[in-house]
Design an enzyme around this catalytic site. Sequence first.
Site, PDB file in Angstrom:
ATOM      1  N   LYS A 105      15.310  43.357  45.474  1.00 12.53           N
ATOM      2  CA  LYS A 105      14.139  43.161  46.332  1.00 12.53           C
ATOM      3  C   LYS A 105      14.563  42.387  47.581  1.00 12.53           C
ATOM      4  O   LYS A 105      15.047  41.266  47.479  1.00 12.53           O
ATOM      5  CB  LYS A 105      13.052  42.380  45.582  1.00 12.53           C
ATOM      6  CG  LYS A 105      11.896  41.967  46.486  1.00 12.53           C
ATOM      7  CD  LYS A 105      10.848  41.145  45.771  1.00 12.53           C
ATOM      8  CE  LYS A 105       9.955  40.452  46.789  1.00 12.53           C
ATOM      9  NZ  LYS A 105       8.890  39.658  46.162  1.00 12.53           N
ATOM     10  N   GLY A 124       1.533  34.031  47.503  1.00  7.82           N
ATOM     11  CA  GLY A 124       1.005  32.884  46.753  1.00  7.82           C
ATOM     12  C   GLY A 124      -0.383  32.437  47.157  1.00  7.82           C
ATOM     13  O   GLY A 124      -0.883  31.437  46.656  1.00  7.82           O
ATOM     14  N   ALA A 154       2.672  40.520  46.887  1.00  7.98           N
ATOM     15  CA  ALA A 154       2.180  39.283  47.498  1.00  7.98           C
ATOM     16  C   ALA A 154       0.679  39.292  47.781  1.00  7.98           C
ATOM     17  O   ALA A 154       0.142  40.277  48.300  1.00  7.98           O
ATOM     18  CB  ALA A 154       2.905  38.959  48.794  1.00  7.98           C
ATOM     19  N   GLY A 155       0.052  38.192  47.422  1.00  8.08           N
ATOM     20  CA  GLY A 155      -1.346  37.960  47.771  1.00  8.08           C
ATOM     21  C   GLY A 155      -2.364  38.350  46.725  1.00  8.08           C
ATOM     22  O   GLY A 155      -3.543  38.011  46.847  1.00  8.08           O
ATOM     23  N   ASN A 160       3.065  37.539  40.814  1.00  9.53           N
ATOM     24  CA  ASN A 160       3.668  36.339  40.241  1.00  9.53           C
ATOM     25  C   ASN A 160       2.632  35.231  40.093  1.00  9.53           C
ATOM     26  O   ASN A 160       2.165  34.916  39.012  1.00  9.53           O
ATOM     27  CB  ASN A 160       4.868  35.888  41.080  1.00  9.53           C
ATOM     28  CG  ASN A 160       5.715  34.812  40.412  1.00  9.53           C
ATOM     29  OD1 ASN A 160       6.862  34.614  40.748  1.00  9.53           O
ATOM     30  ND2 ASN A 160       5.199  34.085  39.419  1.00  9.53           N
TER      31      ASN A 160
END
Lengths: 67, 257
Positions: free
Chosen positions: B100, B161, B187-188, B209
């Site tokens: 990644k 995050g 993301a997000g 995550n």
Amino acid sequence: MAKIQLNGRKIKLNSKYSITTLLKKYKIDSKKIAVELNGKIINKNKYKLINIKNKDTIEIVHFIGGG
Amino acid sequence: MKKDIFKVGDQVLKSRLIVGTGKYKNLKETARAVKASGASMVTVAVRRVNILDKKKPLLTDYLNSKKIKYLPNTAGCFNADESLRTLRLAREMGGWKMVKLEVLGDKKTLYPNMIETLKATKVLVKEGFKVLVYCSDDPLLAKELEYLGASAVMPLASPIGSGQGIQNKINLSIIIKNAKVPIIVDAGIGTASDATIAMELGCDGVLVNSAIAKAKNSFLMAESFKNAVISGRQSFVAGRMPKLFYAVASSPLKGLI
């Protein structure tokens, strides 16, 4: 004696070290890491053959949790 | 539903949910959440070994890379050279070609530096890497990454995050429509429904995550995401009904008394 930089720390090695013996000293499993010597990635099967010299900069990295 | 294969680069993944392994309280919790998520691939970071603490637990002791695929990232890299160095080390470490790429441009927003990202993608593809690229949600840049040989394009839903969910559905939809490589929202994502929405828009996968790691009950949230991604995918494949302005009765009027 060799004064080296290992993972950002100044380290003194009192006898002759190869990468393999350096990893043993720090109890690091060679299968789980990668080594960079003076900015160059070292192939795993060369760890035994490379002797650490004075002023060498070594980075040993592994995988940690990340996103 | 006939067999719905999710192929990224040269890998066939069982789950369309990819999870990160950062931000957990400890490695035990990380491993439990990963298991609950049903993910077959996890992102990992490359960092210095702590030479002072020889007994420090290792991620590799908790997540067997033979059972779950590691996707090394370049988190914390702010230019192409740093990210290339990191991924070359990752390849030496595990022998994986799939990585990644994430080149950050700004510490506050963690928005990608797309100029450096494009530069690094070009080099990595040339070196034989299968590159999954974190990027902005710009349709033209997403297409450019595809032209450069990215194995998957991973636009952000909102800042890393932040948990703000999908902020630009239009851009995401355009990217999906134009793409010939998998589009994975990275993301997000804040909660399970965000992942469902992403999948319903036609994304091929979702990378999560913080939403799992920072949930009060990360295991339950991991399972929730597993279901949300399956649900969203099924819904997309099924094809939703058209949206109508006025009501249409569900019960027939014929035979009304």
